[in-house]
Design a protein around this motif. Structure first.
Motif, mmCIF file in Angstrom:
data_model
loop_
_atom_site.group_PDB
_atom_site.id
_atom_site.type_symbol
_atom_site.label_atom_id
_atom_site.label_comp_id
_atom_site.label_asym_id
_atom_site.label_seq_id
_atom_site.Cartn_x
_atom_site.Cartn_y
_atom_site.Cartn_z
ATOM 1 N N TRP A 53 48.730 41.342 34.851
ATOM 2 C CA TRP A 53 48.465 42.424 34.518
ATOM 3 C C TRP A 53 46.547 42.034 34.744
ATOM 4 O O TRP A 53 45.317 43.286 35.119
ATOM 5 C CB TRP A 53 47.893 42.011 32.920
ATOM 6 N N LEU A 54 46.099 41.122 35.935
ATOM 7 C CA LEU A 54 44.325 40.063 36.024
ATOM 8 C C LEU A 54 44.722 41.734 37.141
ATOM 9 O O LEU A 54 44.507 41.716 37.712
ATOM 10 C CB LEU A 54 45.013 38.948 36.913
ATOM 11 N N PRO A 55 43.313 41.947 37.148
ATOM 12 C CA PRO A 55 42.329 43.143 37.392
ATOM 13 C C PRO A 55 41.626 42.394 38.365
ATOM 14 O O PRO A 55 40.415 41.975 38.821
ATOM 15 C CB PRO A 55 41.525 43.588 36.353
ATOM 16 N N LEU A 56 42.648 42.747 39.715
ATOM 17 C CA LEU A 56 42.012 42.379 40.676
ATOM 18 C C LEU A 56 41.719 42.820 41.722
ATOM 19 O O LEU A 56 42.960 44.250 41.530
ATOM 20 C CB LEU A 56 43.085 41.098 41.005
ATOM 21 N N ASP A 57 40.407 43.466 42.870
ATOM 22 C CA ASP A 57 41.334 43.826 43.670
ATOM 23 C C ASP A 57 42.124 43.452 45.146
ATOM 24 O O ASP A 57 42.417 45.050 45.130
ATOM 25 C CB ASP A 57 39.559 44.055 44.175
ATOM 26 N N ALA A 58 42.433 42.778 45.442
ATOM 27 C CA ALA A 58 43.681 42.131 46.293
ATOM 28 C C ALA A 58 43.737 40.746 45.392
ATOM 29 O O ALA A 58 43.411 40.945 44.942
ATOM 30 C CB ALA A 58 42.694 42.004 47.333
ATOM 31 N N ASP A 59 45.381 41.143 46.552
ATOM 32 C CA ASP A 59 45.345 39.130 45.809
ATOM 33 C C ASP A 59 44.849 38.084 46.611
ATOM 34 O O ASP A 59 44.790 38.489 47.922
ATOM 35 C CB ASP A 59 47.450 39.919 46.501
ATOM 36 N N PRO A 60 44.849 37.350 45.544
ATOM 37 C CA PRO A 60 44.142 36.298 45.883
ATOM 38 C C PRO A 60 44.587 35.176 47.247
ATOM 39 O O PRO A 60 46.176 35.412 46.662
ATOM 40 C CB PRO A 60 43.800 35.308 45.005
ATOM 41 N N ARG A 61 43.894 34.673 48.259
ATOM 42 C CA ARG A 61 44.655 33.786 49.488
ATOM 43 C C ARG A 61 44.801 32.232 48.681
ATOM 44 O O ARG A 61 45.578 31.915 48.935
ATOM 45 C CB ARG A 61 43.527 33.894 50.468
ATOM 46 N N HIS A 62 43.289 31.932 47.820
ATOM 47 C CA HIS A 62 43.702 30.425 47.331
ATOM 48 C C HIS A 62 43.124 31.186 45.323
ATOM 49 O O HIS A 62 42.542 31.223 45.733
ATOM 50 C CB HIS A 62 42.390 30.079 48.365
ATOM 51 N N VAL A 63 44.147 30.124 45.435
ATOM 52 C CA VAL A 63 43.839 30.502 43.336
ATOM 53 C C VAL A 63 43.691 28.851 43.142
ATOM 54 O O VAL A 63 44.035 27.767 43.276
ATOM 55 C CB VAL A 63 44.873 30.261 42.836
ATOM 56 N N VAL A 64 43.033 28.637 42.406
ATOM 57 C CA VAL A 64 42.912 27.420 41.843
ATOM 58 C C VAL A 64 42.986 27.596 40.075
ATOM 59 O O VAL A 64 42.642 27.879 39.279
ATOM 60 C CB VAL A 64 41.026 26.894 41.424
ATOM 61 N N ASP A 65 44.151 26.244 39.663
ATOM 62 C CA ASP A 65 44.911 26.687 38.094
ATOM 63 C C ASP A 65 44.141 24.564 37.295
ATOM 64 O O ASP A 65 44.566 23.820 38.137
ATOM 65 C CB ASP A 65 46.108 26.417 38.275
#
Length: 295
Positions: A53-65
């Motif tokens: 569902w996350l409203p993103l314009d493009a797939d992220p390359r770096h994610v911080v959890d």
């Protein structure tokens, strides 16, 4: 995340937070890790739906959890975004060790970096400029969540997205008329933990939308995910109920009357005939609130 307050953390995919005041920290850490692993296993489809569902314009390359716990969010995000790498941050070395062991077993170790850090500290470690920051069931544990939200915004890349997942409290499992000798026991336990957490975790159940706006974010999406999974639908619901009720007992014991505590002890005796894990009338009932916000 580590915190000095002596509460049993509310359920979710994150934290590594404080310890119950009457338990040995290592034992409590292991108990929480079990709950986090079962939560991830039983609610995997719902977690995947949130990442979709996350409203993103493009797939992220770096994610911080942030507050990665044993990795429920980390692995869901790696599955959703096959080109991404994840930096998993938590204060619990035991949880991060468990996360790394899973990563090696799944062949994902080269896509994950773990960082041990307490997000209540003034100085955060270097975490790069992520396109997406994910925080599930972790923000409400912080002593100063407003400051943390501002730090999250500063950390994000331009137009980066912050996904905040929160929950009101422990899930419910038993029908209202159970157990037979003490109907309504689970609801009384929940009320006891609510009182306990109101003192120690005042931000649990907060409306994070205005807090995100005050921190400079633009809220771009909000949703409620309702969970109802019968024991017949997933083989681990009984174990999940057992592990959760044991943690509820840690927070609620002092507020329960002796008859309720005795009934709860029968339910949480894994080897006893009344163990909750043996019941066929269980269902996981809970909600997740999700906010998406842009830098």
């Amino acid at each position: 995340m580590s915190h000095p307050q002596p509460h049993v953390p509310a359920h979710g995919h994150a934290h590594g937070h404080a310890h119950a005041h009457h338990q040995h920290p290592v034992e409590d850490d292991a108990g929480q890790a079990e709950v986090l692993d079962l939560d991830a296993e039983v609610l995997a489809e719902h977690l995947a739906a949130i990442t979709d569902w996350l409203p993103l314009d493009a797939d992220p390359r770096h994610v911080v959890d942030l507050g990665a716990g044993t990795g429920a969010g980390t692995f869901a995000l790696l599955g959703r975004f096959p080109g991404a790498r994840v930096t998993a941050v938590d204060a619990s070395p035991g949880h991060l060790l468990r996360l790394r062991e899973k990563a090696h077993a799944l062949g994902l170790a080269d896509r994950i970096t773990t960082v041990q850090a307490d997000l209540d500290e003034a100085d955060w470690p270097e975490l790069g400029r992520p396109d997406l920051i994910w925080a599930s069931a972790s923000m409400h544990h912080l002593a100063d969540p407003d400051r943390a939200l501002r730090r999250v915004r500063e950390l994000l890349a331009p137009d980066g997205v912050f996904a905040l997942v929160e929950l009101a409290g422990f899930p419910r499992f038993l029908p209202p008329d159970a157990p037979a000798e003490r109907p309504g026991l689970e609801e009384r336990c929940q009320r006891a933990t609510d009182h306990f957490h109101a003192e120690h975790v005042p931000h649990r159940g907060a409306d994070w939308g205005p807090l995100l706006t005050a921190a400079g974010f633009t809220v771009t999406g909000e949703r409620t995910v309702t969970v109802h999974i019968d024991a017949t639908e997933h083989p681990s619901v009984g174990r999940y109920a057992l592990a959760t009720l044991r943690r509820i007992r840690s927070a609620a014991a002092e507020a329960l009357d002796p008859a309720d505590l005795a009934a709860l002890d029968r339910l949480t005796d894994a080897d006893g005939p009344d163990s909750v894990a043996l019941r066929e009338d269980l269902a996981v009932r809970t909600e997740r609130q999700v906010w998406a916000a842009r830098r």
